[in-house]
Design a protein around this motif. Structure first.
Motif, PDB file in Angstrom:
ATOM      1  N   ASP A 152     -71.390  27.614 -17.488  1.00  0.00           N
ATOM      2  CA  ASP A 152     -71.652  29.019 -17.171  1.00  0.00           C
ATOM      3  C   ASP A 152     -71.321  29.863 -18.398  1.00  0.00           C
ATOM      4  O   ASP A 152     -70.159  30.087 -18.719  1.00  0.00           O
ATOM      5  N   GLU A 153     -72.387  30.325 -19.068  1.00  0.00           N
ATOM      6  CA  GLU A 153     -72.184  31.002 -20.355  1.00  0.00           C
ATOM      7  C   GLU A 153     -71.376  32.301 -20.195  1.00  0.00           C
ATOM      8  O   GLU A 153     -70.536  32.622 -21.033  1.00  0.00           O
ATOM      9  N   GLU A 154     -71.622  33.006 -19.080  1.00  0.00           N
ATOM     10  CA  GLU A 154     -70.897  34.265 -18.855  1.00  0.00           C
ATOM     11  C   GLU A 154     -69.392  33.976 -18.730  1.00  0.00           C
ATOM     12  O   GLU A 154     -68.557  34.659 -19.316  1.00  0.00           O
ATOM     13  N   PHE A 155     -69.064  32.913 -17.992  1.00  0.00           N
ATOM     14  CA  PHE A 155     -67.667  32.516 -17.800  1.00  0.00           C
ATOM     15  C   PHE A 155     -67.037  32.102 -19.149  1.00  0.00           C
ATOM     16  O   PHE A 155     -65.925  32.478 -19.480  1.00  0.00           O
ATOM     17  N   ALA A 156     -67.815  31.348 -19.925  1.00  0.00           N
ATOM     18  CA  ALA A 156     -67.317  30.868 -21.220  1.00  0.00           C
ATOM     19  C   ALA A 156     -67.010  32.052 -22.140  1.00  0.00           C
ATOM     20  O   ALA A 156     -65.994  32.061 -22.847  1.00  0.00           O
ATOM     21  N   GLU A 157     -67.886  33.059 -22.079  1.00  0.00           N
ATOM     22  CA  GLU A 157     -67.699  34.223 -22.927  1.00  0.00           C
ATOM     23  C   GLU A 157     -66.435  34.996 -22.528  1.00  0.00           C
ATOM     24  O   GLU A 157     -65.609  35.359 -23.361  1.00  0.00           O
ATOM     25  N   ARG A 158     -66.269  35.177 -21.189  1.00  0.00           N
ATOM     26  CA  ARG A 158     -65.049  35.826 -20.676  1.00  0.00           C
ATOM     27  C   ARG A 158     -63.802  35.056 -21.140  1.00  0.00           C
ATOM     28  O   ARG A 158     -62.801  35.629 -21.524  1.00  0.00           O
ATOM     29  N   SER A 159     -63.902  33.727 -21.066  1.00  0.00           N
ATOM     30  CA  SER A 159     -62.754  32.884 -21.414  1.00  0.00           C
ATOM     31  C   SER A 159     -62.373  33.068 -22.877  1.00  0.00           C
ATOM     32  O   SER A 159     -61.195  33.153 -23.217  1.00  0.00           O
ATOM     33  N   ARG A 160     -63.383  33.131 -23.718  1.00  0.00           N
ATOM     34  CA  ARG A 160     -63.095  33.286 -25.148  1.00  0.00           C
ATOM     35  C   ARG A 160     -62.436  34.641 -25.420  1.00  0.00           C
ATOM     36  O   ARG A 160     -61.499  34.740 -26.203  1.00  0.00           O
ATOM     37  N   ARG A 161     -62.937  35.675 -24.726  1.00  0.00           N
ATOM     38  CA  ARG A 161     -62.319  37.001 -24.904  1.00  0.00           C
ATOM     39  C   ARG A 161     -60.872  36.974 -24.410  1.00  0.00           C
ATOM     40  O   ARG A 161     -59.989  37.598 -24.965  1.00  0.00           O
ATOM     41  N   ARG A 162     -60.648  36.181 -23.352  1.00  0.00           N
ATOM     42  CA  ARG A 162     -59.314  36.094 -22.756  1.00  0.00           C
ATOM     43  C   ARG A 162     -58.329  35.431 -23.736  1.00  0.00           C
ATOM     44  O   ARG A 162     -57.167  35.819 -23.818  1.00  0.00           O
ATOM     45  N   VAL A 163     -58.816  34.442 -24.482  1.00  0.00           N
ATOM     46  CA  VAL A 163     -57.950  33.788 -25.476  1.00  0.00           C
ATOM     47  C   VAL A 163     -57.510  34.804 -26.521  1.00  0.00           C
ATOM     48  O   VAL A 163     -56.331  34.863 -26.889  1.00  0.00           O
ATOM     49  N   VAL A 164     -58.478  35.612 -26.956  1.00  0.00           N
ATOM     50  CA  VAL A 164     -58.163  36.623 -27.966  1.00  0.00           C
ATOM     51  C   VAL A 164     -57.114  37.602 -27.410  1.00  0.00           C
ATOM     52  O   VAL A 164     -56.127  37.924 -28.080  1.00  0.00           O
ATOM     53  N   ALA A 165     -57.299  38.006 -26.150  1.00  0.00           N
ATOM     54  CA  ALA A 165     -56.355  38.934 -25.523  1.00  0.00           C
ATOM     55  C   ALA A 165     -54.973  38.294 -25.406  1.00  0.00           C
ATOM     56  O   ALA A 165     -53.940  38.938 -25.629  1.00  0.00           O
ATOM     57  N   LEU A 166     -54.955  37.007 -25.058  1.00  0.00           N
ATOM     58  CA  LEU A 166     -53.666  36.300 -24.912  1.00  0.00           C
ATOM     59  C   LEU A 166     -52.943  36.273 -26.251  1.00  0.00           C
ATOM     60  O   LEU A 166     -51.754  36.581 -26.339  1.00  0.00           O
ATOM     61  N   GLN A 167     -53.689  35.928 -27.293  1.00  0.00           N
ATOM     62  CA  GLN A 167     -53.051  35.821 -28.600  1.00  0.00           C
ATOM     63  C   GLN A 167     -52.629  37.179 -29.141  1.00  0.00           C
ATOM     64  O   GLN A 167     -51.673  37.284 -29.896  1.00  0.00           O
ATOM     65  N   ALA A 168     -53.334  38.229 -28.695  1.00  0.00           N
ATOM     66  CA  ALA A 168     -52.967  39.578 -29.136  1.00  0.00           C
ATOM     67  C   ALA A 168     -51.799  40.125 -28.323  1.00  0.00           C
ATOM     68  O   ALA A 168     -51.326  41.231 -28.581  1.00  0.00           O
ATOM     69  N   GLY A 169     -51.387  39.382 -27.319  1.00  0.00           N
ATOM     70  CA  GLY A 169     -50.227  39.807 -26.534  1.00  0.00           C
ATOM     71  C   GLY A 169     -50.552  40.865 -25.496  1.00  0.00           C
ATOM     72  O   GLY A 169     -49.676  41.624 -25.070  1.00  0.00           O
TER      73      GLY A 169
END
Ligand code: ARG
Length: 582
Positions: free
Chosen positions: A206-223
């Motif tokens: 699911d490309e939409e889910f994958a895209e959300r997930s990638r943004r979520r990683v960035v948010a996690l790493q940004a604290g």
């Protein structure tokens, strides 16, 4: 240390310096067990070459200076120059009586206590623990217990995998399910494997889910605080699961011992900066790399440790370098033991090599990878369920306990047990069997997970050793005496008594060796030898029968008590429970 081999070694060394001068006092006396005596010292053979003399003459000279009064009166030179030493029964008896009176069973505490970080278990958040993690958990726990007993300051460290890119998809999947799901123990989150796999499937399909997930990683790493809060829900759900496993297995880890990968997150940048400023890390193909000497690829090209990826992200190596640095600079460890699977050997060799380049590790501050071999099924392949999936740990333990129940009902018991007692014993036998199977083989060798072998009441198994301890308890019950009340004195009458006492005196060096090498199986091997010597003793030497004279009975009870304490102490150091009745 009363270990006879060490006592004799020290006396031979004294004789060497007395005979040939102080420079020989440190020479290895080459003590070996002997067929013809208790030990033989073979030092004369090597020394003769050096001195240009006949080995027999050298041996005679050593014996002439050997002061073993009260320890061994029977010394003989045999063959080309072996010195055969047979210990006096009275010495063996006296040492064993002393051992019995000593709370520590004559195990000497370390002369220079160290601060030792024992890193073990280290499962991954939102993933089920598999048998491999269990083995590192069980072996690591035993190493921590042994080193603590030896007087070291032990820090248990559970380096859980709680950070990194998978958390993007895991958090998004959690949001799709509704975050209350994480709080419930009957939820899909508590079935970690299913949870992880479902997230993975969506990520791949699911490309939409994958895209959300990638943004979520960035948010996690940004604290991002909201993302961190969701991340914490997953970590908490996993901790609950880990703790269920730890409590069931009798593992001494608590939440306070957790220092996961996320803990080192803020230390990544300063660690990398230090490596750069020391000139150890250099840019290669856009990534920041270190090239520790001696590591080369197939074509002889230097192998890199990638410290910062070309996209600026950090990885497993960056995290482990930050970890070493923290353990050295902040925790002031003298020794770090990484109880981790053997497949990660190269990773640790290279990380440690870079840490040495940085000056974090050196001869005083040591790091070692205590390798754990793979756990295989009886087919010789990585353990899988019949359907080919990963074996769920709790199901595996349930099966062990169930099988232990059957085996338990097949052996004779002194007395009938009510259901609750039987259940508790069978649980201890099943869990003890699994744990001991992990501990009794060299930790770095692969081992075959075989219920039939580990649950047998014969051979080098947990149940056999537990049964031996329960049998000694039952001797005391029949004798109407508490084990603590049996204080001897010990005397040696029968050869089986002598052999048992001699084995008991080796406990201290077995514990020491297991701690020094971080190899619990060396202790297991010794405990098994004790149980075996006891079995032979018990076949030949009645203890509480009516016709046994009182002094012999007192001595034999003391021998039983010393055996019991050695077995229970040894098994406790391995983390194997010992029910009093079986
Ligand atoms: N979480 C890792 C795994 O399951 C093990 C971590 C080992 N420790 C370390 N310092 N890298 O494979």
């Amino acid at each position: 240390m009363p270990d006879p081999q060490f006592v004799i070694a020290a006396r031979v060394q004294d004789a060497l310096s007395a005979a040939f001068g102080p420079s020989y006092s440190g020479a290895d006396p080459v003590i070996r067990p002997s067929q013809f005596a208790d030990f033989q010292a073979n030092v004369a053979l090597a020394l003769a070459k050096k001195l240009g003399r006949k080995p027999r003459d050298v041996a005679d000279e050593i014996v002439g200076r050997l002061d073993v009064a009260g320890v061994a009166s029977n010394i003989e030179v045999s063959g080309p120059g072996f010195i055969n030493v047979t210990l006096d029964d009275a010495w063996i008896a006296g040492q064993t009586t002393e051992l019995l009176a000593d709370e520590r069973l004559a195990v000497p505490a370390a002369e220079t206590p160290q601060k030792v970080i024992v890193e073990y278990s280290s499962p991954n958040v939102a993933k089920e623990m598999h048998v491999g993690h269990v083995r590192t958990t069980i072996v690591g726990d035993a190493i921590a217990r042994i080193l603590t007993f030896l007087g070291h300051e032990v820090v248990r460290d559970n380096h859980v995998g709680d950070w990194g890119t998978p958390f993007g998809m895991l958090i998004e999947h959690l949001l799709d399910l509704g975050e209350e799901a994480a709080a419930r123990d009957d939820s899909s989150v508590s079935d970690l494997t299913a949870f992880y796999q479902a997230a993975r499937r969506k990520f791949d399909g699911d490309e939409e889910f994958a895209e959300r997930s990638r943004r979520r990683v960035v948010a996690l790493q940004a604290g991002d605080p909201e993302t961190l809060r969701l991340w914490r829900l997953l970590v908490e759900a996993s901790k609950r699961y880990f703790n269920t496993v730890y409590r069931r297995l009798g593992i001494s880890l608590t939440d306070d011992d957790i220092k996961g990968e996320s803990f080192y997150n803020d230390l990544l940048a300063p660690t990398v900066d230090e490596l750069e400023s020391k000139g150890i890390a250099v840019i290669s193909d856009g990534a920041l790399c270190a090239f520790p000497p001696g590591f080369t690829g197939r074509e002889g090209e230097p192998l890199p440790v990638i410290i910062r990826k070309s996209d600026g992200g950090y990885n497993y190596s960056s995290s482990d370098l930050a970890t070493v640095r923290y353990r050295v600079d902040t925790e002031h460890a003298d020794r770090m033991i990484y109880v981790v699977g053997a497949p990660q050997a190269l990773h640790f060799q290279m990380v440690f090599a870079v840490a040495r380049m940085a000056g974090w590790l050196n001869d005083e501050v040591r790091a070692e990878h205590a390798q754990i071999g793979n756990v295989l099924g009886t087919d010789g392949k990585i353990l899988r369920t019949r359907a080919g999936g990963t074996v769920k740990l709790i199901e595996l333990l349930d099966e062990a306990v169930e099988r232990a129940g059957k085996a338990f009902d097949d052996v004779p018991h002194d007395e009938p047990f009510d259901d609750a007692t039987r259940k508790a014993i069978v649980e201890a036998v099943g869990i003890g069997a699994v744990k001991y199977a992990d501990l009794s083989v060299a930790r770095d060798s692969e081992y075959i997970f075989d219920f039939d072998r580990m649950i047998a009441f014969k051979g080098n198994t947990g149940p056999y050793l537990q049964y031996a301890t329960a049998r000694i308890h039952s001797i005391f019950r029949r004798g109407g005496l508490k084990p603590e009340a049996a204080t001897g004195p010990l005397t040696i009458g029968h050869p089986a008594e002598r052999a048992l006492a001699l084995t008991l005196l080796g406990f201290g060096s077995a514990v020491r060796l297991a701690g020094d090498t971080a190899e619990p199986h060396k202790l297991a091997t010794h405990i098994y030898a004790v149980a075996d010597a006891f079995t032979t003793f018990y076949e030949h030497c009645p203890v509480v029968k009516d016709d046994v004279p009182p002094d012999v009975r007192a001595s034999r009870l003391a021998l039983c008590a010393a055996t019991l304490r050695t077995l229970t102490t040894g098994l406790a150091l391995l983390g194997v429970p010992t029910p009093e009745r079986m």
